[in-house]
Design an enzyme around this catalytic site. Structure first.
Site, PDB file in Angstrom:
ATOM      1  N   CYS A  18       4.551  -4.859  -4.769  1.00  0.00           N
ATOM      2  CA  CYS A  18       3.738  -4.457  -5.922  1.00  0.00           C
ATOM      3  C   CYS A  18       4.560  -4.310  -7.197  1.00  0.00           C
ATOM      4  CB  CYS A  18       3.003  -3.154  -5.617  1.00  0.00           C
ATOM      5  SG  CYS A  18       4.096  -1.758  -5.244  1.00  0.00           S
TER       6      CYS A  18
ATOM      7  N   GLU B 223      -3.581   2.580  -5.830  1.00  0.00           N
ATOM      8  CA  GLU B 223      -2.384   1.824  -6.232  1.00  0.00           C
ATOM      9  C   GLU B 223      -2.724   0.363  -6.005  1.00  0.00           C
ATOM     10  OE1 GLU B 223       0.367  -0.518  -6.473  1.00  0.00           O
ATOM     11  OE2 GLU B 223       0.960   0.180  -4.479  1.00  0.00           O
TER      12      GLU B 223
ATOM     13  N   VAL C  57     -10.823  -4.708  -4.858  1.00  0.00           N
ATOM     14  CA  VAL C  57     -11.319  -3.733  -3.885  1.00  0.00           C
ATOM     15  C   VAL C  57     -11.124  -2.316  -4.416  1.00  0.00           C
ATOM     16  CG1 VAL C  57     -11.110  -2.889  -1.522  1.00  0.00           C
ATOM     17  CG2 VAL C  57     -10.841  -5.323  -1.991  1.00  0.00           C
TER      18      VAL C  57
ATOM     19  N   GLY D 253      -3.948  -1.675  -2.415  1.00  0.00           N
ATOM     20  CA  GLY D 253      -4.505  -3.002  -2.194  1.00  0.00           C
ATOM     21  C   GLY D 253      -4.799  -3.697  -3.501  1.00  0.00           C
TER      22      GLY D 253
END
Length: 507
Positions: free
Chosen positions: A323, A289, A270, A266
Site C-alpha cells: 500500500c 485503509e 469496497v 482493501g
C-alpha cells in the site's frame, strides 16, 4: 530522517537543571575512539578540549564529502537550554554536554554526516537511559565492527537499533560494492550477537516517520496490551481477521452484531461500500485503509542513486503489492535523465522466478488482478506515456519491472493504484509544481523525500499525506499511528489511535 519540525532527538526531563558530567567526545569515522570523563564544563570537539560556556565557532568535518562547514557549536545560552535538543544533519550537529538528572536521551545520527558521536561513561552518572539511534543502514556499515559497538559491548551505552534499520542492512548485503557487502554482513552478525547478549535494544519507536514525536514517546510509557489489558475486557473470541472479497467477507462482518469495530484494509471501491453500510449496522466503529499512490520526490542535488535503489526495492519487492510502495518519481527536470539512466541500469538485476529467495521477484497473488495490468500499460501508451522497459511475460502471471515516463498526471496509470511493479516518472520544473501536482492526487497515504534540505523541508510541510518518509523507506512502528486521508482511508491504526479505537472508556 524527520522533517525539521519534528527532528528526533528529544529529552524528557525535569526542568530542574544543573551542570552534569561532561563527557562528550566528537570524532571522525576514521578516528580511534577514546572515552573522556571530564569533571569541568568542557568537552572534546574535533579531538580538542573546549569550554562549553564560551561562545566559539567550530569546523564541522564530513569525511564522506571531504569538506568543512563552519557553525556555532556551543555558546553562553546553553545554560538555559530547553529540554529539547536537536542533533540531525551536518548543519545541526550541535555538541552539548549540559545534562540533567532523571531524563532519557535519544540521539539521532544523520546518515549524511558520516560522523560518530561517542559518549563516555554517561551511564555512570544518574542518567537512566541513553539510546543512540541510527536511522539508516549506511552509517551502520561504517560502525558495524568498530567504535559504537565496542561501547555497547562493554556496557557504556545502551545502543538501540530499529528493526527497519536491520532490514536495510540485510538489503545492503546485496550491494555490488564488496566493501559495503562485507561491512553489512559484519554488522548483522555483530547486531545479532549483541542482541542475544542483551546489549542492544530492538527499538520499536521509529524516529524517521514525520509525526508528533512527543505523543509517540508518551505512548511508549503507557500500558501494554499483553500485560495490562484484562482478557475479560478484550476477549479473544471478539477479535477476528477474516480475509476475502467484499460480498463474502467484508459485508458479513458489518452485519455481525457482536462486532464493535471493523478495521478494513482493501480497495477504495469496497472501502466506500463499507463506510456507507457501517452506520446502518448498530453504528459500528470503522477504520479504513484503502491504499495509495505514493511518490518519491527527487530534486536538485538530491541523492539520485539512493532514490533509485530504494524506490526499486520498495516497488519491485512483493511485485509492487504494497500500500505504501513509492510507485512513482516526481523529479526535477535536471535529474530526469539521470533517474531514467540509473533505473534502466538496475532493472535487469530483478529476476523473475518462483523461488522464495530474498533477491527473487515472484508472481502476482491474484490472476484476475494480473490480467488488468496489461490494459493499464496499454492505456499509458495510448495517452502518450513512454514505457521504457518491462511488461508482462507470456503464459505466466509475472510482470517484468516496468518503467513509464508519464507526461501528465491525468494519465490513468498516474491516477490509479496499480498495485504492480510499475514505476512512473513525472517531471516538474519547481517545488511548487511538485506540491500542486502531488496534492491533486485523490490518495493521501504516503510520500517520500530523498534529502533533508530546503526542498525536502518545503515538501514535507506542504504535501497532504499522512506518512512522510525522509531519507528512508517503508518504516513502521507500533507506536506511530498509521492511516490515510482522502481516498486512502479514514481513521488510523496503531499508536494512541489504536487505544482509542479498540477500547471503550467509562466517563
Amino acid at each position: 530522517m524527520l522533517a525539521t519540525r519534528n527532528l528526533v532527538p528529544i529529552i524528557r526531563a525535569s526542568i530542574k537543571w544543573r551542570i552534569k558530567l561532561s563527557a562528550l567526545h566528537y570524532c571522525m569515522s576514521d578516528a580511534e575512539t577514546s572515552e573522556a570523563l571530564l569533571e569541568d564544563n568542557s568537552a572534546y570537539i574535533n579531538n580538542e578540549k573546549h569550554n562549553l560556556f564560551l561562545e566559539k565557532i567550530f569546523s564541522d568535518y564530513q569525511p564522506f564529502k571531504h569538506d568543512n562547514r563552519t557553525q556555532v557549536s556551543c555558546s553562553q545560552h546553553m545554560r538555559d537550554y530547553r529540554p529539547l535538543l536537536t542533533l540531525s544533519s551536518a548543519t545541526r550537529s550541535v555538541l552539548f554536554s549540559l545534562l540533567a538528572s532523571d531524563m532519557s536521551i535519544i540521539l539521532s545520527i544523520s546518515p549524511n554526516t558520516g560522523i560518530l558521536l561517542c559518549i563516555g561513561h554517561l551511564l555512570a552518572s544518574d542518567i537512566e537511559d541513553v539510546v543512540i539511534v541510527l536511522s539508516r543502514g549506511s552509517p551502520l556499515v561504517d560502525l558495524a565492527s568498530t567504535r559504537i559497538f565496542k561501547l555497547a559491548q562493554n556496557g557504556t551505552l545502551r545502543f538501540a537499533i530499529k528493526r527497519t534499520t536491520f532490514q536495510e542492512l540485510r538489503f545492503l548485503r546485496k550491494s555490488k560494492d564488496e566493501n559495503v557487502m562485507e561491512a553489512a554482513t559484519r554488522g548483522i552478525i555483530t547486531i545479532r550477537q549483541l542482541y542475544y547478549e542483551n546489549k542492544v535494544l530492538p527499538l520499536r519507536f521509529t524516529g524517521n516517520v514525520a509525526t508528533h514525536i512527543e505523543e509517540n514517546l508518551e505512548f511508549e510509557e503507557q500500558i501494554t496490551w499483553r500485560t495490562h489489558v484484562d482478557s475479560s475486557i478484550f476477549p479473544n473470541t471478539r477479535c477476528a481477521y477474516p480475509s476475502g472479497y467484499g460480498p463474502s467477507a467484508k459485508i458479513p462482518c458489518l452485519s455481525h452484531k457482536p462486532n464493535d469495530i471493523l478495521a478494513y484494509t482493501g480497495s477504495t471501491l469496497v472501502g466506500r461500500v463499507v463506510s456507507k453500510l457501517a452506520p446502518e449496522q448498530v453504528m459500528k466503529k470503522v477504520t479504513l485503509e484503502s491504499g495509495g499512490k505514493s511518490t518519491m520526490a527527487v530534486f536538485i542535488q538530491h541523492d539520485v542513486t539512493w532514490a533509485v535503489e530504494n524506490t526499486q526495492f520498495g516497488v519491485f519487492d512483493r511485485q509492487g503489492q504494497c500500500c505504501i510502495a513509492q510507485s512513482g518519481y516526481t523529479v526535477h527536470r535536471s535529474t530526469l535523465s539521470q533517474i531514467v539512466e540509473n533505473n534502466l541500469e538496475k532493472d535487469p538485476s530483478y529476476v523473475l522466478h518462483v523461488d522464495t529467495e530474498s533477491d527473487i521477484r515472484g508472481p502476482f497473488i491474484l490472476k484476475i488482478h494480473f490480467e488488468s495490468i496489461p490494459r493499464r500499460i496499454n492505456s499509458a501508451k495510448a495517452e502518450n506515456s513512454k514505457v521504457l522497459c518491462g511488461g508482462p511475460r507470456e503464459n505466466s502471471v509475472y510482470l517484468y519491472p516496468t518503467l513509464s515516463a508519464t507526461l501528465t498526471d491525468e494519465c490513468r496509470i498516474m491516477k490509479e493504484e496499480v498495485f504492480a511493479p510499475i514505476i512512473t516518472i513525472l517531471c516538474v520544473k519547481t517545488v511548487d509544481e511538485a506540491i500542486q501536482r502531488g496534492n491533486n492526487s485523490k490518495f493521501g497515504l504516503a510520500a517520500y523525500v530523498t534529502k533533508e534540505n530546503v526542498h525536502g523541508i518545503i515538501l514535507s510541510t506542504a504535501l497532504k499525506t499522512v506518512k512522510l518518509f525522509i531519507i528512508c523507506v517503508h518504516l513502521a512502528s507500533y507506536q506511530i499511528p498509521f492511516g490515510g486521508n482522502k481516498n486512502s482511508g479514514m481513521g488510523a491504526e496503531l499508536g494512541k489511535r489504536a487505544l482509542e479505537n479498540y477500547t471503550e472508556g467509562n466517563h
